[in-house]
Design a protein around this motif. Structure first.
Motif, short mmCIF file in Angstrom:
data_model
loop_
_atom_site.label_atom_id
_atom_site.label_comp_id
_atom_site.label_asym_id
_atom_site.label_seq_id
_atom_site.Cartn_x
_atom_site.Cartn_y
_atom_site.Cartn_z
N ALA A 75 41.52 45.82 21.01
CA ALA A 75 42.49 46.67 20.30
C ALA A 75 42.40 46.41 18.79
O ALA A 75 42.46 47.36 17.99
CB ALA A 75 43.90 46.39 20.80
N GLN A 76 42.22 45.17 18.42
CA GLN A 76 42.07 44.83 17.01
C GLN A 76 40.80 45.46 16.45
O GLN A 76 40.80 45.98 15.32
CB GLN A 76 42.04 43.31 16.86
CG GLN A 76 42.13 42.82 15.45
CD GLN A 76 42.19 41.29 15.40
OE1 GLN A 76 42.11 40.61 16.41
NE2 GLN A 76 42.32 40.76 14.20
N ARG A 78 39.31 48.21 17.55
CA ARG A 78 39.54 49.66 17.44
C ARG A 78 40.41 49.99 16.23
O ARG A 78 40.16 50.97 15.52
CB ARG A 78 40.21 50.17 18.70
CG ARG A 78 39.26 50.30 19.86
CD ARG A 78 39.97 50.85 21.08
NE ARG A 78 39.01 51.09 22.14
CZ ARG A 78 39.29 50.98 23.42
NH1 ARG A 78 40.50 50.65 23.81
NH2 ARG A 78 38.37 51.22 24.32
N ASN A 79 41.44 49.20 15.99
CA ASN A 79 42.35 49.47 14.87
C ASN A 79 41.71 49.22 13.51
O ASN A 79 42.10 49.84 12.52
CB ASN A 79 43.62 48.64 15.00
CG ASN A 79 44.48 49.09 16.15
OD1 ASN A 79 44.40 50.23 16.60
ND2 ASN A 79 45.32 48.20 16.64
N HIS A 80 40.76 48.29 13.46
CA HIS A 80 40.13 47.94 12.18
C HIS A 80 38.64 48.26 12.18
O HIS A 80 37.85 47.55 11.56
CB HIS A 80 40.37 46.46 11.88
CG HIS A 80 41.81 46.10 11.80
ND1 HIS A 80 42.62 46.51 10.76
CD2 HIS A 80 42.61 45.42 12.64
CE1 HIS A 80 43.84 46.07 10.96
NE2 HIS A 80 43.87 45.41 12.10
N TRP A 81 38.26 49.29 12.87
CA TRP A 81 36.85 49.69 12.99
C TRP A 81 36.26 49.99 11.61
O TRP A 81 35.11 49.67 11.34
CB TRP A 81 36.74 50.89 13.92
CG TRP A 81 35.36 51.40 14.16
CD1 TRP A 81 34.91 52.66 13.92
CD2 TRP A 81 34.25 50.68 14.70
NE1 TRP A 81 33.59 52.77 14.27
CE2 TRP A 81 33.16 51.56 14.76
CE3 TRP A 81 34.07 49.38 15.13
CZ2 TRP A 81 31.91 51.19 15.23
CZ3 TRP A 81 32.82 49.00 15.61
CH2 TRP A 81 31.77 49.89 15.65
#
Length: 165
Positions: A75-76, A78-81
């Motif tokens: 999730a981290q 994906r959020n900071h891609w």
């Protein structure tokens, strides 16, 4: 005139003071212990091991015990891609899946898929450095498929519903 209460209740007057004394003395002992515990708590306030843990530390322990760490790391990612690949590439690609150590990235065109394929070694190193705990064995880059890029598989909420596209 009424008889004394001890006679009315059929109590032995010789044992009555001892029963009252024992009850009061046990209550006094309990109060003394309570006061000692209270004083000890005040004296130890703020010492290491006494204060409760911070929420972040508690949540880290819960995540580690429940095997949530890989899901949280994904999730981290994906959020900071955009911080991993840069804003230009991030606007044309998205992390779609992570199973059995294989990270799948979907791109909006075959040209972007080719560009990202060249970056796989650097992506692997960056992800391993920034997201310790997310064990990546392989990165797969896919181009556009029969679905909408941002919506995921199927492209629509109800793919091919009523035979329409």
């Amino acid at each position: 005139m009424t008889p004394p209460i001890a006679e009315q209740l059929h109590l032995d007057q010789r044992k009555l003071p001892a029963e009252v004394f024992n009850r009061l003395s046990s209550r006094a002992g309990a109060r003394k212990e309570w006061k000692a515990r209270e004083e000890n708590a005040w004296n130890n306030f703020g010492k290491p091991g006494r204060d409760p843990g911070k929420l972040g530390g508690v949540m880290s322990v819960i995540a580690a015990d429940g095997d949530w760490t890989p899901h949280l790391k994904l999730a981290q990612l994906r959020n900071h891609w955009d911080q991993v690949v840069g804003p230009a590439i991030a606007s044309h690609s998205v992390v779609t899946d992570f199973r059995d150590g294989v990270l799948t990235i979907n791109t909006e065109s075959n040209a972007w898929a080719t560009q990202l394929t060249y970056l796989i070694p650097q992506l692997t190193a960056t992800i391993r450095q920034r997201l310790k705990g997310l064990e990546i064995r392989e990165i797969r880059v896919t181009g556009p498929q029969s679905h909408n890029f941002r919506r995921g598989v199927g492209g629509r909420r109800y793919p091919n519903r009523y035979g329409r596209r």
